[in-house]
Structure formats: structure tokens, C-alpha cells
Write a protein that holds these residues in place. Structure first.
Motif, PDB file in Angstrom:
ATOM      1  N   THR A 183     -16.259  42.906  13.072  1.00 52.05           N
ATOM      2  CA  THR A 183     -15.400  41.746  12.830  1.00 52.05           C
ATOM      3  C   THR A 183     -15.411  40.734  13.974  1.00 52.05           C
ATOM      4  OG1 THR A 183     -14.012  43.112  11.433  1.00 52.05           O
ATOM      5  CG2 THR A 183     -13.085  41.028  12.157  1.00 52.05           C
ATOM      6  N   VAL A 233     -21.689  39.493   6.682  1.00 52.84           N
ATOM      7  CA  VAL A 233     -20.651  39.116   5.716  1.00 52.84           C
ATOM      8  C   VAL A 233     -19.567  38.301   6.418  1.00 52.84           C
ATOM      9  CG1 VAL A 233     -18.982  39.961   4.038  1.00 52.84           C
ATOM     10  CG2 VAL A 233     -21.080  41.251   4.451  1.00 52.84           C
ATOM     11  N   VAL A 234     -19.128  38.786   7.601  1.00 55.04           N
ATOM     12  CA  VAL A 234     -18.054  38.103   8.319  1.00 55.04           C
ATOM     13  C   VAL A 234     -18.541  36.753   8.855  1.00 55.04           C
ATOM     14  CG1 VAL A 234     -16.433  38.272  10.232  1.00 55.04           C
ATOM     15  CG2 VAL A 234     -16.939  40.285   8.866  1.00 55.04           C
ATOM     16  N   ARG A 271     -20.731  34.786   7.591  1.00 57.21           N
ATOM     17  CA  ARG A 271     -20.807  33.850   6.472  1.00 57.21           C
ATOM     18  C   ARG A 271     -19.424  33.338   6.073  1.00 57.21           C
ATOM     19  NH1 ARG A 271     -24.414  32.398   2.348  1.00 57.21           N
ATOM     20  NH2 ARG A 271     -23.413  30.512   1.608  1.00 57.21           N
ATOM     21  N   THR A 272     -18.457  34.254   5.868  1.00 57.71           N
ATOM     22  CA  THR A 272     -17.145  33.790   5.404  1.00 57.71           C
ATOM     23  C   THR A 272     -16.428  33.007   6.496  1.00 57.71           C
ATOM     24  OG1 THR A 272     -16.344  36.003   5.884  1.00 57.71           O
ATOM     25  CG2 THR A 272     -16.657  35.446   3.587  1.00 57.71           C
ATOM     26  N   THR A 273     -16.566  33.444   7.767  1.00 59.78           N
ATOM     27  CA  THR A 273     -15.909  32.696   8.846  1.00 59.78           C
ATOM     28  C   THR A 273     -16.427  31.262   8.867  1.00 59.78           C
ATOM     29  OG1 THR A 273     -15.752  34.718  10.145  1.00 59.78           O
ATOM     30  CG2 THR A 273     -15.454  32.662  11.317  1.00 59.78           C
ATOM     31  N   ASP A 314     -17.883  29.528   6.467  1.00 66.41           N
ATOM     32  CA  ASP A 314     -17.448  28.786   5.278  1.00 66.41           C
ATOM     33  C   ASP A 314     -15.990  28.358   5.402  1.00 66.41           C
ATOM     34  OD1 ASP A 314     -19.904  29.045   4.239  1.00 66.41           O
ATOM     35  OD2 ASP A 314     -19.413  30.583   2.754  1.00 66.41           O
ATOM     36  N   MET A 335     -10.580  34.072   6.436  1.00 65.34           N
ATOM     37  CA  MET A 335     -11.301  35.000   7.310  1.00 65.34           C
ATOM     38  C   MET A 335     -10.903  36.447   7.025  1.00 65.34           C
ATOM     39  SD  MET A 335     -11.058  32.479  10.580  1.00 65.34           S
ATOM     40  CE  MET A 335     -11.393  33.585  11.918  1.00 65.34           C
ATOM     41  N   THR A 375      -9.917  37.535   4.149  1.00 65.67           N
ATOM     42  CA  THR A 375     -10.607  37.839   2.895  1.00 65.67           C
ATOM     43  C   THR A 375     -12.023  38.331   3.162  1.00 65.67           C
ATOM     44  OG1 THR A 375      -9.383  36.037   1.900  1.00 65.67           O
ATOM     45  CG2 THR A 375     -11.237  36.891   0.663  1.00 65.67           C
ATOM     46  N   GLY A 376     -12.707  37.621   4.063  1.00 64.82           N
ATOM     47  CA  GLY A 376     -14.078  38.001   4.387  1.00 64.82           C
ATOM     48  C   GLY A 376     -14.165  39.401   4.954  1.00 64.82           C
TER      49      GLY A 376
END
Lengths: 324, 280
Positions: B81, B150-151, B153-155, B157, B193, B195-196
């Protein structure tokens, strides 16, 4: 407003030299971790190449074109797993693409707005289910069903056609290339359909409305407006799904039968690169055996890397066009 | 048939097929979940949570495997994370339009979809071979490598969704950039974040392939992170492939547990995301 002023004072009071040092440190920190992402990929490549060198040195290029896989005589060739990987993925694409397309069309063009989100979520949950669950379900539920209800019919009908029938020859075993390909299709379906949905949503409403205004039907709008506009994105989504299908491990391992041979019939057991790794890696004795398996991994990595890179570049191009 | 009818029929056909395709897709979700409930429910007993994995033919549970999965997932999340958030911050806040940022973004997206078994091979080469034995540490690192993209990418975005006016307002008050990021951007993007991270945990909770050659498996209770550790996915794999009926029942129980966990995390993450979107 009162809150904003309080934050402002606090920020203002602490600015100055501490701030600029903090900036340098924080920037360097985030940069290092961004670099780490590149290093991981670099590390993967170095580790795989290093591990694969003994096998590639022993067999050379013939490793890729030899079918033999014999741990006893230490003769290894990657052709059967490569073939299995490509054939299962091809079946997955053949089944998965039309279904994913139908789902994307239904969600973007037909379904009532209140149903859109729940439906999209449910389809995406298919992607959330871990692959080992598909594996255990495939082995205990789906494969017996295929064996009893589908394969006998395939053998009796398609299997009788001269030439083409060779694809459906042999006894109905349940497990095999066809079953694995079909389960892969279910697994890649949500990936492909969610990208198709996203790119379908980027079509400007005015284009579609103009076509409807000229009297086009929904299917004509999809074929002549939506698809031409989103072609690159659709191909990108398909490639992304293909990348997933090529590397999928556990689901395939359960149902493919793990036979290191190439049979023309898709009803017969085979193996894929990832299934060979999952099955044999921890039991491999001897450096050459282990190195051959790592070489298989390297081949898989190169194939998926190329496919995924193409997918990403295509989607990026669409994004830039939409943004610009 | 007039052209008009032909077009209507063609349209009806295409629409009908797409409805059928959607029903076909949902059918599998229902079938898989139904089978899981049907077979797994019988295996959910107190013993499942209180006893160790048994030798074939005797009663037992999955306690050691559940413990191992929780521990390795936790470590992987704790490592992955912060790494992912910092790298994502760099992409969103410091590298707009830069060549290096583009490359990192592309590579991260490729890592996101790369076969997880390759990650297992990598960690095997780097950790298991060097240390000389399989270990829970190696398993955790393999999972962490799956969490990171994954983290990231979502962070990225989510930070990109933060309006620039917020940043400019904070900067205009004289705050240094790192403070703008930590106190303004992060706060605005925190729900996305989280959510990611939840999606990343959901992804690794059921990952099997990267654990096969790293954490391996362990039939006994072990809290030693430097030794092989039992974990649900590998136990399910081993038990389901075995010819013993009682092992297969345990495999179904474990499969149900994992799926429920993963689905809850997924639906929770989506609920959180849509709730925060609604609030804005």
C-alpha cells in the motif's frame, strides 16, 4: 469559511525553509517508489533470463519447436505447452468476444438506466471470483457436465465430418483443451466487456442521435457509428482479455488434464505453460528440469508482455484522441 | 419482405442476441456461486475454524491455512500500500506530461495484467533460491508485488480527479507542494484510495499461483514467517486435486470462505466508491 482561514494560517505559519526541504525529500521519495515499479519489471526479466539460461544453452532454439518433455532422459521442449496456451486462449477468445460484445451492447444501448449499474457490477464480479474457484468448479461440476452432455453430442455430430471432425475425435473425457478454453472464456468475459462498455460510452451522443434522427435502427447505429468510432478501443480490450487468458493458471491447471503432448482433437487433454509450471515446478528435480520450466515462464512472459503492451498502446491512442 | 421489415428483423435479432449474451454471462455467476454454497455450506462447521488441516481420513479444519492467508495478505498489504500510494502520487502530482511518467504508467499497467505465476517465479528466483528454503516472507512479497500496481493505478486515477483549484488555493496560501499533496490532495481522494486498497486485498486473497513456489504449504500450525506456511488457496488446490472425499469437502469449505471474503471486499469497495461520488 472559518475553517479555510484556520487551515490557511496553519499552513502559512509552517512555510519557509522547512517547506522547501520537505518538497525535495517528498519528491525524491515518490520518485524512488515510481522507479521501483520499473525495477520490479526489470527484476522479473533478469531473474527469468538468468534462470532460463541453462535450458536455452542446452537445447538452443530447438527448445521452442520440440514436443518431447521427458524428465527422465532430461530432454525438454516447449512446443506442447506453447501450443496448448495458444489453443485454449483462441477458444476463449472465440467464445468470449461475441458474448462480451453482446453484454457491452446490452448495458450501453438497451438496458434501462436503473439496471445499468447492478448489471455491470454483477458481470464484473465474474472477474472478482478467484481463479482457483473456477478451477474447483470446473473440475467437479463443469467437466462432468461436459463429459456427459456436450462431448458425446459433439463427437456424434461435428466429429463425423471428414477432415474437420478430427478436431472433435476421441473419447469424451470431460477434462481437456475445450473445457479449459471455455472456462477461460467465462473468466476473460468481464475484462473485455467492461472495456468495450467504457469505449462505447465515449461515443458522442450527438453522433448517435444524428443517426437515429435519420431513421437508423439500434443495430445499425452500433455497426455504423459506435463500432467504427471505437474500433481501436475494442481491439485494445480484446488484447487485454487475451493477455489474461494466456497467463491464467489455476483454473486451467484443474481442467486441462496436464498431458505434455499435442493432439489435434480439442476434446483431449493437453497442457499450457502456466499449468505446467503450477503442476511440476515444486516437484522438479534436477537443474535442467527446473531451468526448462523457468524458460517456459520466460516464453509466457514475453508473449503476454507483447500482447499487453499492444493493448495498452491502442487504448492510450483512443484516450488521446478522446482527450484531444 | 420490404427493406423496412428486413431492417426491423435484423435489429430485433441483434438486440435479442445481446440480451441472450448478458443472460449467458450472468448464468455462470449464478451457477458458480450456487455450486459453492451447495457444496461449501456443509463444510462450514466450528471445526473448520478451530482445527488444523488433517491427514487424509481423519477429521480436521483449516485453522492454520486461514491464519497463514490472513498473515500473508496483511503483510503484503502493509508493504504494497505505501509503495503503491507513493508511486501513484509521483505519477499524478509530479510527472504530468513527462516521458518517465509515461513509461512508468505503461509498465505499471502491464504489471497489473501480467500473469501472477510469473511473479511467483520471480520471487522464487530472488528469495527462495537465495534463502535456500520456501517461506511465508517470500509468499508475502509475491503478493505485495501484485498489490503494488493495483494501488498505483487507483491512487493516480483518484488524485487526477482532485480539482486543480483545490491545489492552487492551498498553494496560494503559501503551503509547500508536499503539504498540498498530503493535506489537500490525499484528503480529497482518500475514499477512492481506500477503495483501491480494498480491491487489491480482494485480488490477493484468492491468489494461488504466486504462492505455489514461494510460501508452499504446511500441514501444521506455524507462525514462523521464515518457514513454509499453510494458506487457503494452496490447501484448496492440494485438497481438491486429491482423491480423498473428506479433503474435498474441506476444499469446498475453503473455497466458499475465500469467495465470500473476496465478494464482500469487492462490493464494499464499490459501495464506498459510489457513496463518495454521491457525496460530491
Amino acid at each position: 469559511m472559518a475553517v479555510d482561514t484556520a487551515v490557511g494560517q496553519r499552513l502559512g505559519a509552517q512555510r519557509g525553509r522547512a517547506g522547501s526541504i520537505g518538497d525535495v525529500v517528498f519528491r525524491a521519495l515518490t520518485f524512488l517508489f515510481a522507479l521501483l515499479v520499473l525495477l520490479i519489471l526489470g527484476g522479473v526479466i533478469v531473474a527469468l533470463v538468468e534462470g532460463a539460461v541453462p535450458a536455452l544453452r542446452a537445447f538452443g532454439f530447438s527448445f521452442v519447436v520440440t514436443e518431447v518433455w521427458n524428465p527422465v532422459t532430461e530432454k525438454f521442449g516447449a512446443l506442447a505447452p506453447i501450443y496448448g496456451t495458444l489453443v485454449t486462449s483462441a477458444i476463449a477468445m472465440l467464445v468470449g468476444i461475441p458474448v462480451a460484445f453482446g453484454v457491452a451492447v446490452f448495458i450501453t444501448e438497451i438496458c434501462p438506466i436503473w439496471l445499468k449499474r447492478p448489471l455491470a457490477t454483477m458481470i464484473e464480479l465474474l472477474a472478482a471470483i478467484p481463479s482457483i474457484i473456477y478451477g474447483i468448479w470446473g473440475l467437479f461440476v463443469f467437466a462432468p457436465f461436459v463429459q456427459q452432455s456436450i462431448q458425446p453430442n459433439l463427437i456424434a455430430s461435428l466429429g463425423q465430418i471428414p477432415g474437420f471432425g478430427a478436431l472433435f475425435a476421441g473419447p469424451p473425457l470431460g477434462i481437456g483443451v475445450l473445457t479449459a478454453g471455455f472456462i477461460l472464456a467465462i473468466m476473460v468475459l468481464p475484462f473485455i466487456s467492461s472495456i468495450m462498455r467504457d469505449v462505447f460510452e465515449t461515443v458522442p451522443a450527438i453522433l448517435k442521435e444524428s443517426a437515429y434522427g435519420l431513421g437508423a435502427t439500434r443495430s445499425e447505429v452500433i455497426r455504423q457509428i459506435v463500432l467504427p468510432y471505437t474500433r481501436i478501443g475494442v481491439v485494445g480490450g480484446i488484447m487485454l482479455g487475451l493477455g489474461r487468458a494466456l497467463g491464467e493458471t489455476m483454473a486451467v491447471t484443474f481442467v486441462i488434464g496436464n498431458a505434455h503432448r499435442i493432439s489435434l482433437s480439442i476434446l483431449q487433454p493437453g497442457t499450457t505453460i502456466s499449468a505446467s509450471l503450477a503442476n511440476e515446478f515444486t516437484e522438479a528435480v534436477g537443474d535442467l528440469y527446473l531451468s526448462s520450466l523457468i524458460a517456459l515462464g520466460l516464453i509466457l512472459f514475453v508473449i503476454t508482455f507483447v500482447v499487453l503492451a499492444i493493448a495498452k498502446l491502442l487504448l492510450l491512442r483512443l484516450q488521446q484522441r478522446a482527450g484531444g | 419482405m420490404s427493406i423496412y421489415t428486413q431492417r426491423r428483423v435484423a435489429n430485433g435479432l441483434v438486440m435479442g442476441l445481446s440480451v441472450a449474451a448478458t443472460a449467458f454471462g450472468l448464468l455462470w455467476l449464478v451457477l458458480v456461486l450456487w455450486t459453492l454454497l451447495e457444496n461449501g455450506f456443509a463444510a462450514i462447521t466450528p471445526a473448520l475454524f478451530s482445527q488444523m488441516t488433517p491427514p487424509p481420513g481423519s477429521a480436521g479444519g483449516l485453522l492454520n491455512a486461514i491464519f497463514g492467508s490472513v498473515v500473508m495478505t496483511l503483510i503484503a498489504t502493509l508493504v504494497g500500500t505505501p509503495t503503491g500510494i507513493l508511486a501513484g502520487t509521483f505519477l499524478a502530482e509530479y510527472s504530468r506530461g513527462s516521458r518517465f511518467g509515461e513509461v512508468v504508467r505503461l509498465i505499471n499497467d502491464i504489471l497489473l495484467s501480467a500473469p501472477s505465476i510469473i511473479v511467483g517465479l520471480f520471487v522464487y528466483e530472488v528469495m527462495v533460491v537465495r534463502m535456500g528454503h520456501f517461506s511465508a516472507w517470500a509468499g508475502s512479497m509475491a503478493l505485495a508485488i501484485i498489490v503494488i500496481p493495483v494501488v498505483v493505478r487507483t491512487t493516480e486515477d483518484m488524485l487526477n480527479l482532485v480539482p486543480n483549484a483545490l491545489r492552487e488555493a492551498a498553494a496560494a496560501l503559501g503551503s509547500p507542494k508536499w503539504k498540498v499533496i498530503v493535506m489537500v490532495s490525499y484528503r480529497a481522494a482518500i475514499q477512492g484510495m481506500v477503495t483501491g486498497v480494498m480491491l487489491a486485498v480482494a485480488r490477493i486473497a484468492g491468489e494461488t499461483a504466486p504462492l505455489l513456489f514461494t510460501a508452499l504449504n504446511n500441514q501444521f500450525w506455524s507462525t514462523n514467517l521464515n518457514a513454509p506456511m499453510a494458506n487457503l488457496p494452496v490447501v484448496i488446490f492440494q485438497f481438491a486435486m486429491s482423491p480423498y472425499a473428506d479433503w474435498q469437502v474441506l476444499a469446498w469449505g475453503g473455497a466458499l470462505l475465500i469467495t465470500l471474503t473476496v465478494l464482500c471486499l469487492n462490493i464494499g469497495a464499490r459501495a464506498l466508491a459510489s457513496w463518495s461520488a454521491f457525496k460530491q
